[in-house]
Design a protein around this motif. Structure first.
Motif, PDB file in Angstrom:
ATOM      1  N   LEU A  43     -75.220  32.348 -55.443  1.00  0.00           N
ATOM      2  CA  LEU A  43     -74.567  32.014 -54.175  1.00  0.00           C
ATOM      3  C   LEU A  43     -74.338  33.264 -53.335  1.00  0.00           C
ATOM      4  N   SER A  44     -75.193  34.237 -53.456  1.00  0.00           N
ATOM      5  CA  SER A  44     -75.050  35.489 -52.721  1.00  0.00           C
ATOM      6  C   SER A  44     -75.188  35.271 -51.224  1.00  0.00           C
ATOM      7  N   CYS A  45     -74.420  36.018 -50.474  1.00  0.00           N
ATOM      8  CA  CYS A  45     -74.563  36.096 -49.017  1.00  0.00           C
ATOM      9  C   CYS A  45     -74.498  34.717 -48.347  1.00  0.00           C
ATOM     10  N   ASP A  72     -71.770  37.522 -54.963  1.00  0.00           N
ATOM     11  CA  ASP A  72     -71.729  38.775 -54.214  1.00  0.00           C
ATOM     12  C   ASP A  72     -72.008  38.544 -52.732  1.00  0.00           C
ATOM     13  N   ARG A  73     -71.579  39.485 -51.922  1.00  0.00           N
ATOM     14  CA  ARG A  73     -71.794  39.486 -50.472  1.00  0.00           C
ATOM     15  C   ARG A  73     -71.281  38.216 -49.797  1.00  0.00           C
ATOM     16  N   ASN A  74     -70.058  37.840 -50.146  1.00  0.00           N
ATOM     17  CA  ASN A  74     -69.375  36.741 -49.475  1.00  0.00           C
ATOM     18  C   ASN A  74     -68.124  37.311 -48.821  1.00  0.00           C
ATOM     19  N   ASN A  75     -67.135  36.506 -48.538  1.00  0.00           N
ATOM     20  CA  ASN A  75     -65.939  36.981 -47.843  1.00  0.00           C
ATOM     21  C   ASN A  75     -64.680  36.762 -48.667  1.00  0.00           C
ATOM     22  N   ALA A  76     -64.784  36.974 -49.964  1.00  0.00           N
ATOM     23  CA  ALA A  76     -63.641  36.770 -50.855  1.00  0.00           C
ATOM     24  C   ALA A  76     -62.743  38.004 -50.856  1.00  0.00           C
ATOM     25  N   ASP A  98     -71.435  38.584 -60.850  1.00  0.00           N
ATOM     26  CA  ASP A  98     -71.657  39.526 -59.758  1.00  0.00           C
ATOM     27  C   ASP A  98     -70.719  39.186 -58.603  1.00  0.00           C
ATOM     28  N   LEU A  99     -69.737  40.050 -58.367  1.00  0.00           N
ATOM     29  CA  LEU A  99     -68.753  39.877 -57.296  1.00  0.00           C
ATOM     30  C   LEU A  99     -68.822  41.022 -56.296  1.00  0.00           C
ATOM     31  N   ALA A 100     -69.933  41.727 -56.261  1.00  0.00           N
ATOM     32  CA  ALA A 100     -70.074  42.902 -55.396  1.00  0.00           C
ATOM     33  C   ALA A 100     -69.977  42.542 -53.918  1.00  0.00           C
ATOM     34  N   ASP A 101     -69.555  43.517 -53.159  1.00  0.00           N
ATOM     35  CA  ASP A 101     -69.560  43.439 -51.693  1.00  0.00           C
ATOM     36  C   ASP A 101     -68.762  42.259 -51.160  1.00  0.00           C
TER      37      ASP A 101
END
Length: 160
Positions: A43-45, A72-76, A98-101
């Motif tokens: 569910l990236s980006c 990763d790459r969401n707005n959490a 993966d929770l990056a960015d």
């Protein structure tokens, strides 16, 4: 997200870069609570905000088949980090996360680290680009003295 409700054999699903947002994440989370096949979800980006990511984390307290999750790459933010910590206290199937960015700062990172000290299932965690700062990174370091299963921890670009 009917695909998860209707599928009997789907094990891997990528929905990266689809602007799913919070409403889509809510539907996915509902599906994950009853799906017993899916092992990997990308569910990236997807512009999923804190509330949507929290709902995804909550679904993993019930789901017992998910091994790999890319959010990763969401707005959490911190609230998601705290919720993910609660999830990791009870989830025994997730191995790769993966929770990056996102924007998980010190409070969220510290809650997640405290939970991971007692989680012996997760082996791979990416928290790069989250602004956790020294406080969050210090708690991650303390966690490592208790957690023997985590083999990969990425903390790059966190203003440490």
């Amino acid at each position: 997200m009917q695909v998860l409700k209707l599928s009997n054999g789907l094990r891997w699903l990528s929905l990266d870069d689809n602007s799913i947002k919070s409403s889509g994440a809510e539907e996915l989370a509902k599906s994950l609570q009853i799906n017993t096949n899916l092992h990997t979800l990308h569910l990236s980006c997807n512009r999923i905000d804190d509330a949507g990511c929290r709902r995804m984390a909550q679904s993993l307290t019930v789901n017992r088949t998910m091994h790999t999750l890319y959010l990763d790459r969401n707005n959490a933010g911190d609230e998601f980090g705290i919720e993910m910590g609660k999830t990791m206290l009870v989830n025994t199937t997730l191995r790769f996360l993966d929770l990056a960015d996102n924007d998980i700062q010190a409070t969220g990172a510290m809650a997640l680290a405290k939970a991971l000290a007692n989680n012996h299932h997760l082996t791979w965690l990416n928290l790069s680009r989250n602004n956790m700062g020294n406080e969050g990174a210090s708690e991650m370091a303390r966690m490592l003295s208790h957690n023997t299963s985590l083999h990969h921890l990425a903390l790059s670009w966190n203003t440490i």
